[in-house]
Write a protein that holds these residues in place. Structure first.
Motif, PDB file in Angstrom:
ATOM      1  N   LEU A  83      59.618 -48.266 -42.175  1.00 58.65           N
ATOM      2  CA  LEU A  83      58.857 -47.182 -42.797  1.00 58.65           C
ATOM      3  C   LEU A  83      57.708 -46.800 -41.866  1.00 58.65           C
ATOM      4  N   SER A  84      57.386 -45.512 -41.819  1.00 54.89           N
ATOM      5  CA  SER A  84      56.217 -45.083 -41.050  1.00 54.89           C
ATOM      6  C   SER A  84      55.577 -43.869 -41.713  1.00 54.89           C
ATOM      7  N   HIS A  85      54.263 -43.788 -41.573  1.00 52.57           N
ATOM      8  CA  HIS A  85      53.481 -42.682 -42.142  1.00 52.57           C
ATOM      9  C   HIS A  85      52.448 -42.280 -41.091  1.00 52.57           C
ATOM     10  N   GLU A  86      52.534 -41.039 -40.617  1.00 55.42           N
ATOM     11  CA  GLU A  86      51.643 -40.551 -39.560  1.00 55.42           C
ATOM     12  C   GLU A  86      50.895 -39.314 -40.043  1.00 55.42           C
ATOM     13  N   THR A  87      49.587 -39.300 -39.833  1.00 57.15           N
ATOM     14  CA  THR A  87      48.777 -38.114 -40.111  1.00 57.15           C
ATOM     15  C   THR A  87      48.256 -37.554 -38.795  1.00 57.15           C
ATOM     16  N   VAL A  88      48.258 -36.238 -38.678  1.00 52.42           N
ATOM     17  CA  VAL A  88      47.858 -35.570 -37.446  1.00 52.42           C
ATOM     18  C   VAL A  88      46.887 -34.440 -37.775  1.00 52.42           C
ATOM     19  N   ASP A  89      45.775 -34.387 -37.050  1.00 51.88           N
ATOM     20  CA  ASP A  89      44.811 -33.291 -37.153  1.00 51.88           C
ATOM     21  C   ASP A  89      44.585 -32.711 -35.767  1.00 51.88           C
ATOM     22  N   SER A  90      44.312 -31.418 -35.705  1.00 55.46           N
ATOM     23  CA  SER A  90      44.089 -30.774 -34.403  1.00 55.46           C
ATOM     24  C   SER A  90      43.088 -29.635 -34.541  1.00 55.46           C
ATOM     25  N   ARG A  91      42.511 -29.243 -33.411  1.00 52.89           N
ATOM     26  CA  ARG A  91      41.542 -28.143 -33.394  1.00 52.89           C
ATOM     27  C   ARG A  91      41.567 -27.475 -32.036  1.00 52.89           C
ATOM     28  N   ARG A  92      41.063 -26.235 -31.997  1.00 54.01           N
ATOM     29  CA  ARG A  92      40.909 -25.516 -30.729  1.00 54.01           C
ATOM     30  C   ARG A  92      39.819 -24.472 -30.874  1.00 54.01           C
ATOM     31  N   THR A  93      38.952 -24.409 -29.857  1.00 56.58           N
ATOM     32  CA  THR A  93      37.881 -23.410 -29.788  1.00 56.58           C
ATOM     33  C   THR A  93      37.940 -22.710 -28.436  1.00 56.58           C
ATOM     34  N   ASP A  94      37.894 -21.386 -28.445  1.00 57.28           N
ATOM     35  CA  ASP A  94      37.904 -20.588 -27.215  1.00 57.28           C
ATOM     36  C   ASP A  94      36.541 -19.939 -27.010  1.00 57.28           C
ATOM     37  N   LEU A  95      36.010 -20.027 -25.798  1.00 53.09           N
ATOM     38  CA  LEU A  95      34.744 -19.400 -25.444  1.00 53.09           C
ATOM     39  C   LEU A  95      34.994 -18.379 -24.339  1.00 53.09           C
ATOM     40  N   ASP A  96      34.668 -17.104 -24.616  1.00 51.94           N
ATOM     41  CA  ASP A  96      34.802 -16.032 -23.638  1.00 51.94           C
ATOM     42  C   ASP A  96      33.470 -15.887 -22.904  1.00 51.94           C
TER      43      ASP A  96
END
Length: 481
Positions: free
Chosen positions: A128-141
């Motif tokens: 059995l396996s349980h994986e949680t994933v979070d991500s983000r991205r910010t762009d600066l011009d």
């Protein structure tokens, strides 16, 4: 006592707890930047900066030992936790400053049990396996000073990936010359992605999908000769791979000139593999030769969408491929007089894929980044195997190995366009010669010295964006306490 490890066998139960970690800071993806060095004509990247930080670890507890159950003689339970974080700072050639990251927490449990019969051996269990994933991205011009927060980072945000499986394998010695292996696995996979960018509207969407599969396998061995030194084996097995979070919700730069977007209607890949081979084994000599063939169905490939985003070709994954991979492996080893051992192997692999293209037609091409013809030969000497030697020489060992890799020039369309990693016409072949020496000074202290790439070859592993080091020496100390 019949429902757990018996009290009388607790002394034989062993356990192991361990923690392993890796941390890397400011690791450059040099091949995509203006600081890359061309290899055999590869193109120079356009990014002004592209650095990554990685932090990952594995902590696990394993308990194993004999059991007093009608259905199990031996049991093994493993509980593990694997956190991972990765951040990337990228400044494109036009000055756009991209700061993106993802984090993953994976909990897993595995239980394996064994039962021995008079002429058979059964292994079965679950995982059995349980994986949680979070991500983000910010762009600066930098031209406007405006900051924009994207829907997601390199993969979907607020995601959960769960897997469960039941498996069993029976090894049955039908006669002294004939052995049969039968196996099966029932798998369940679920992917819930809370937030990722719609490739059409650019707005946030979510996805929930699950897949179930049963795969079986069979392997037969026939033995003959004195002490069954010769054997012929043949096998057939099924397998499947469910789409992962990156397959479904990828967002970001891919190959040299590609930008990958989400594809949320993927189906699992399925495989049918077969193998036939011969093995000869003596106390001082072993030889194995095998041919294998794998049929690929619903193969997930990256295909162009027809759009161009920020000067890059937009691509997404599709189940548009079917094909095969076949190969030959030859391996041998022999114990020579005076403490010498000689071993080697030769590997040949070929793969072709047929995929749908625009207009309803199809295209057959090599599978991307297939390993070229590769040969390896090693000569080793150990003082412990030589006989009576004076002083410290008894605890020394030496080896010389030669690796020869052919030119990799069977390229897919994606390989041909990946000019930052793969030279025009393919990756050149190379020959590596390494020498190693080791001395076990005490039971807890080992010293080693290696002379690597003594021919000073300029080379790359096929499909890699990294130029490998030339002639160099590595000195190592291994101490335990």
């Amino acid at each position: 006592p019949d429902a757990r490890w018996s009290v009388s066998s607790l002394a034989q139960v062993w356990h192991r707890a361990a923690h392993q970690g890796l941390e890397q800071n400011d690791v450059p993806r040099t091949h995509s930047t203006i600081f890359s060095r061309s290899f055999a004509g590869t193109t120079i990247g356009t990014d002004l900066r592209r650095d990554k930080n990685q932090d990952r670890s594995l902590t696990y507890l394993k308990i194993a030992g004999p059991m007093r159950l009608k259905v199990a003689d031996f049991g093994e339970l493993t509980l593990s936790y694997q956190p991972r974080q990765e951040t990337e700072r990228r400044i494109r050639g036009d000055g756009l400053d991209i700061d993106q990251a993802f984090s993953s927490d994976l909990f897993a449990f595995n239980g394996k049990f064994e039962r021995e019969f008079s002429r058979a051996f059964l292994t079965y269990g679950l995982d059995l396996s349980h994986e949680t994933v979070d991500s983000r991205r910010t762009d600066l011009d930098p031209s406007t000073g405006l900051t924009s927060i994207r829907v997601q980072g390199p993969v979907g945000d607020d995601a959960i990936y769960q897997q469960a499986g039941l498996f069993a394998d029976l090894t049955w010695d039908i006669t002294d010359q004939f052995r049969l292996d039968l196996g099966g696995r029932l798998s369940y996979v679920r992917a819930d992605i809370g937030r990722f960018e719609d490739p059409v509207s650019g707005g946030p969407i979510s996805s929930q999908t699950d897949w179930t599969n049963f795969s079986g396998s069979a392997r037969a061995n026939y033995f003959w000769g004195a002490n069954n030194r010769s054997s012929l084996f043949i096998s057939a097995s099924q397998a499947f791979r469910a789409p992962n979070i990156a397959d479904i919700s990828r967002f970001g730069r891919s190959r040299s000139n590609e930008f990958e977007v989400a594809s949320f209607d993927l189906q699992p890949e399925t495989f049918l593999s077969s193998e036939i081979g011969y093995r000869y084994a003596l106390d001082n000599l072993t030889f194995t030769a095998a041919y294998y063939y794998t049929d690929l169905r619903d193969y997930i490939v990256t295909v162009p969408t027809g759009r161009i985003v920020d000067g890059l070709f937009e691509v997404s994954k599709q189940n548009s491929g079917s094909g095969d991979i076949q190969g030959i492996d030859v391996t041998g080893a022999v114990n020579l007089p005076a403490g010498f051992d000689l071993s080697g192997n030769l590997t040949w692999t070929r793969g072709d894929l047929t995929r749908a293209i625009a207009g309803g037609s199809s295209l057959t091409e090599p599978i991307s980044r297939i390993q070229p013809l590769t040969g390896f030969l090693a000569l080793a000497w150990s003082g412990n195997d030589f006989g009576d030697l004076p002083g410290p020489l008894e605890n020394t060992w030496m080896s010389a190995d030669l690796k020869i890799v052919d030119r990799a020039d069977r390229l897919s369309a994606a390989d041909l366009s990946d000019t930052q990693r793969i030279p025009i016409g393919g990756t050149p072949g190379y020959t590596l010669l390494n020498l190693r020496f080791g001395w076990t000074a005490t039971e807890n202290l080992t010293l080693t010295i290696s002379g690597n790439n003594l021919l000073d070859e300029a080379y790359r592993t096929h499909g890699s964006g990294s130029n490998e080091p030339g002639r160099h020496i590595v000195i190592g100390i291994d101490a335990s306490f």
